[in-house]
Design a protein around this motif. Structure first.
Motif, short mmCIF file in Angstrom:
data_model
loop_
_atom_site.label_atom_id
_atom_site.label_comp_id
_atom_site.label_asym_id
_atom_site.label_seq_id
_atom_site.Cartn_x
_atom_site.Cartn_y
_atom_site.Cartn_z
N VAL A 141 0.87 -1.18 0.00
CA VAL A 141 0.00 0.00 0.00
C VAL A 141 0.91 1.22 0.00
O VAL A 141 1.74 1.38 0.90
CB VAL A 141 -0.91 0.02 1.24
CG1 VAL A 141 -1.76 1.28 1.25
CG2 VAL A 141 -1.79 -1.22 1.29
N GLN A 142 0.76 2.09 -1.01
CA GLN A 142 1.70 3.21 -1.09
C GLN A 142 1.10 4.42 -1.80
O GLN A 142 0.19 4.30 -2.60
CB GLN A 142 2.98 2.78 -1.82
CG GLN A 142 2.77 2.36 -3.26
CD GLN A 142 4.08 1.93 -3.92
OE1 GLN A 142 5.14 1.99 -3.32
NE2 GLN A 142 4.01 1.49 -5.18
N ASN A 143 1.63 5.58 -1.42
CA ASN A 143 1.38 6.85 -2.10
C ASN A 143 -0.11 7.21 -2.13
O ASN A 143 -0.69 7.48 -3.18
CB ASN A 143 1.92 6.81 -3.53
CG ASN A 143 3.40 6.53 -3.58
OD1 ASN A 143 4.15 6.90 -2.67
ND2 ASN A 143 3.84 5.85 -4.62
N LEU A 144 -0.70 7.27 -0.95
CA LEU A 144 -2.10 7.66 -0.82
C LEU A 144 -2.20 8.91 0.05
O LEU A 144 -1.36 9.16 0.91
CB LEU A 144 -2.92 6.53 -0.19
CG LEU A 144 -2.96 5.21 -0.95
CD1 LEU A 144 -3.66 4.14 -0.12
CD2 LEU A 144 -3.66 5.37 -2.30
N GLY A 145 -3.27 9.69 -0.18
CA GLY A 145 -3.50 10.89 0.61
C GLY A 145 -4.02 10.56 1.99
O GLY A 145 -3.40 10.91 3.01
N SER A 146 -5.17 9.89 2.05
CA SER A 146 -5.74 9.52 3.34
C SER A 146 -6.52 8.23 3.21
O SER A 146 -7.07 7.92 2.15
CB SER A 146 -6.67 10.63 3.86
OG SER A 146 -7.83 10.75 3.06
N VAL A 147 -6.56 7.49 4.32
CA VAL A 147 -7.38 6.28 4.42
C VAL A 147 -8.11 6.35 5.76
O VAL A 147 -7.47 6.49 6.81
CB VAL A 147 -6.55 4.99 4.34
CG1 VAL A 147 -7.47 3.78 4.43
CG2 VAL A 147 -5.74 4.94 3.05
N THR A 148 -9.44 6.22 5.70
CA THR A 148 -10.26 6.33 6.91
C THR A 148 -11.22 5.16 7.01
O THR A 148 -11.94 4.85 6.05
CB THR A 148 -11.08 7.64 6.89
OG1 THR A 148 -10.20 8.75 6.79
CG2 THR A 148 -11.94 7.76 8.15
N GLY A 149 -11.25 4.52 8.17
CA GLY A 149 -12.26 3.53 8.49
C GLY A 149 -13.19 4.10 9.54
O GLY A 149 -12.78 4.33 10.68
N ASN A 150 -14.43 4.36 9.15
CA ASN A 150 -15.34 5.07 10.05
C ASN A 150 -15.84 4.22 11.20
O ASN A 150 -16.23 4.76 12.25
CB ASN A 150 -16.54 5.62 9.26
CG ASN A 150 -16.18 6.86 8.48
OD1 ASN A 150 -15.35 7.66 8.93
ND2 ASN A 150 -16.77 7.03 7.31
N ALA A 151 -15.87 2.90 11.05
CA ALA A 151 -16.29 2.03 12.15
C ALA A 151 -15.41 0.78 12.17
O ALA A 151 -15.88 -0.31 12.45
CB ALA A 151 -17.77 1.65 12.01
N GLY A 152 -14.13 0.96 11.86
CA GLY A 152 -13.21 -0.16 11.80
C GLY A 152 -11.78 0.35 11.74
O GLY A 152 -11.46 1.41 12.29
#
Length: 378
Positions: free
Chosen positions: A237-248
Motif C-alpha cells: 500500500v503506497q502513495n495515498l493521501g488519506s485512508v479512513t475507516g469510520n467504524a473499523g
C-alpha cells in the motif's frame, strides 16, 4: 456469422421503450457494436451482446436502461471482451455494466461516468483470463460495489480509477485463481464504501500479490478504510493521501505469511479500530513515511498494531523513512510483536501517544531496537 452494428458506418440514436436498445447474439463469429455517434436507450438494457465462443467489442457514447432491474450494458463473450464508453455516460436503474468472459479471453472495460441504481456500477468476471478496468475518465457509482472484479481462474486484475462510490464497498476485487491485483488511483480520486470498505481486495495464490497505490488519493470506508487479504502473497500500500475507516480499521492487512509494506500514506484514521492493523503470520512488516500530514490514529484500537508471529518475519516501523505522529486513545500507540525476526521502531520525527502504553514491543527470540522522540501512555 459475425455481427457488426455501426462499426463501418455511424448509427444515429437507437431507442426501445419496451425491450433492449440493441440486442445481438452470435455463436463464434464475433460481435462489434459502435454507437459513438448516437445515444442508446433501452428498457431492459441499453446494449446486450452475447457470443459465448467468440469475441465481443462494444464502443458507445451515452447508454441508458430505464427498467427498474435493467442494465446499461450486458456483454458475454468466450474469446475476449472489450467495452469502451468514454465517449459518453452509462446510466441504469439496476446495474451499470456487466462484462463476462466464459472462455479464456481477457476483459477490458474503459469508461467515463457510470451510474447504477441498485447494484454494481461495473462488474467484470473472467473465468480464465485477466480483467482490466479503467474508469479514470469519470466517476462510478453503484448501490452495491462501485467497481467489482472477480476472477475464478488464473488471470490478473488491473483497476485504474478516479472517483468511485458504492453503497457497500467502493472497489472490490476477488482473485481466487492465483494472479496479481493492482489498483491504481488517480491524484484526485475519492473512493468511498458507505457501509462497507472503501477498497476490499483478496487473493488465494501464494504469488498473488496485491498492490493499492495512488497519489494524494482518498479512501473512506463505513467499516474498514482499506482491507486486503492474501494467502501468503505480498501486500503493498503506497502513495495515498488519506485512508479512513469510520467504524473499523484505517488499514486492515492480513497476508498469512507474505510481506506487508505500507509506504507514504499521508493520513490514516481508524475511528472504530486500529489506525493500521497488519497481521503477516510470519512475513516481514514495514511501515514507512506514513502519517506525515494527519498522523496515524486508532480510536478503538492501537495506532499501529503489527503482528509478525508465526514465522521469522521482521517488523520495521519508521526505520527506513520517518512516520508522523501515532496516536491511540484506547490502546497502545504502537504494538509490535514478532517471533524471531526482530523489531525496529523509530519515531524520532513524530510523537507517540497511547492509552495502555506508548510503545509495546515483544520478540522473545529476536532483537529489539527502539528510538523515539516524545512518547506517552495516558
Amino acid at each position: 456469422g459475425s455481427i457488426n452494428i455501426g462499426g463501418n458506418t455511424a448509427l444515429g440514436d437507437v431507442t426501445s421503450t419496451t425491450s433492449d436498445g440493441i440486442y445481438a447474439v452470435a455463436s463464434g463469429g464475433g460481435i462489434t457494436v459502435d454507437t459513438t455517434d448516437g445515444s442508446v436507450s433501452g428498457y431492459t438494457s441499453g446494449v446486450s451482446a452475447e457470443d459465448l465462443t467468440g469475441a465481443v467489442a462494444i464502443t458507445t457514447a451515452d447508454v441508458e436502461s430505464t427498467k427498474n432491474d435493467g442494465t446499461g450494458i450486458i456483454a458475454d463473450s468466450g474469446n475476449g471482451l472489450t467495452i469502451d464508453t468514454t465517449a459518453g455516460s452509462v446510466n441504469s436503474m439496476f446495474r451499470g455494466i456487466l462484462a463476462r468472459d466464459f472462455g479464456t479471453g481477457d476483459i477490458s472495460v474503459t469508461t467515463a461516468d457510470v451510474t447504477a441504481g441498485t447494484s454494481n456500477g461495473i462488474f467484470a468476471r473472467a473465468e480464465n483470463g485477466s480483467v482490466t478496468i479503467d474508469s479514470s475518465a469519470g466517476a462510478v457509482t453503484g448501490s452495491s460495489s462501485g467497481i467489482l472484479a472477480f476472477l475464478p481462474g488464473t488471470g490478473n486484475v488491473a483497476i485504474t480509477a478516479d472517483d468511485v462510490t458504492g453503497s457497500t464497498n467502493g472497489i472490490s476485487s476477488r482473485n481466487v485463481g492465483g494472479g496479481t491485483t493492482v489498483i491504481n488511483l488517480t491524484s484526485t480520486a475519492d473512493v468511498v464504501g458507505t457501509t462497507g470498505r472503501g477498497i476490499y481486495a483478496d487473493s488465494t495464490g501464494s504469488d498473488a500479490d496485491i498492490t493499492v497505490q495512488g497519489s494524494s488519493s482518498n479512501i473512506t470506508g463505513g467499516t474498514n478504510g482499506l482491507e486486503i487479504v492474501t494467502v501468503g502473497a505480498d501486500i503493498l500500500v503506497q502513495n495515498l493521501g488519506s485512508v479512513t475507516g469510520n467504524a473499523g480499521n484505517g488499514l486492515d492487512l492480513d497476508s498469512s505469511g507474505g510481506a506487508i509494506t505500507v509506504s507514504a500514506v499521508d493520513t490514516i484514521l481508524g475511528t472504530g479500530g486500529n489506525g493500521i492493523l497488519a497481521n503477516s503470520a510470519g512475513g516481514d512488516i514495514s511501515i514507512q513515511g506514513s502519517g506525515i500530514v494527519g498522523g496515524v490514529t486508532g480510536t478503538n484500537g492501537a495506532g499501529i498494531f503489527a503482528d509478525a508471529t508465526g514465522g521469522a518475519g521482521s517488523i520495521n516501523i519508521g526505520g527506513i523513512s520517518a512516520n508522523g505522529d501515532v496516536t491511540s486513545t484506547t490502546s497502545d500507540g504502537i504494538n509490535a510483536v514478532a517471533s524471531g525476526g526482530g523489531i525496529t521502531v523509530d519515531t524520532t520525527d513524530g510523537s507517540v501517544s497511547g492509552h495502555t502504553s506508548g510503545i509495546y514491543a515483544k520478540d522473545f527470540a529476536g532483537a529489539i531496537a527502539i528510538t523515539t522522540a516524545d512518547v506517552e501512555g495516558t
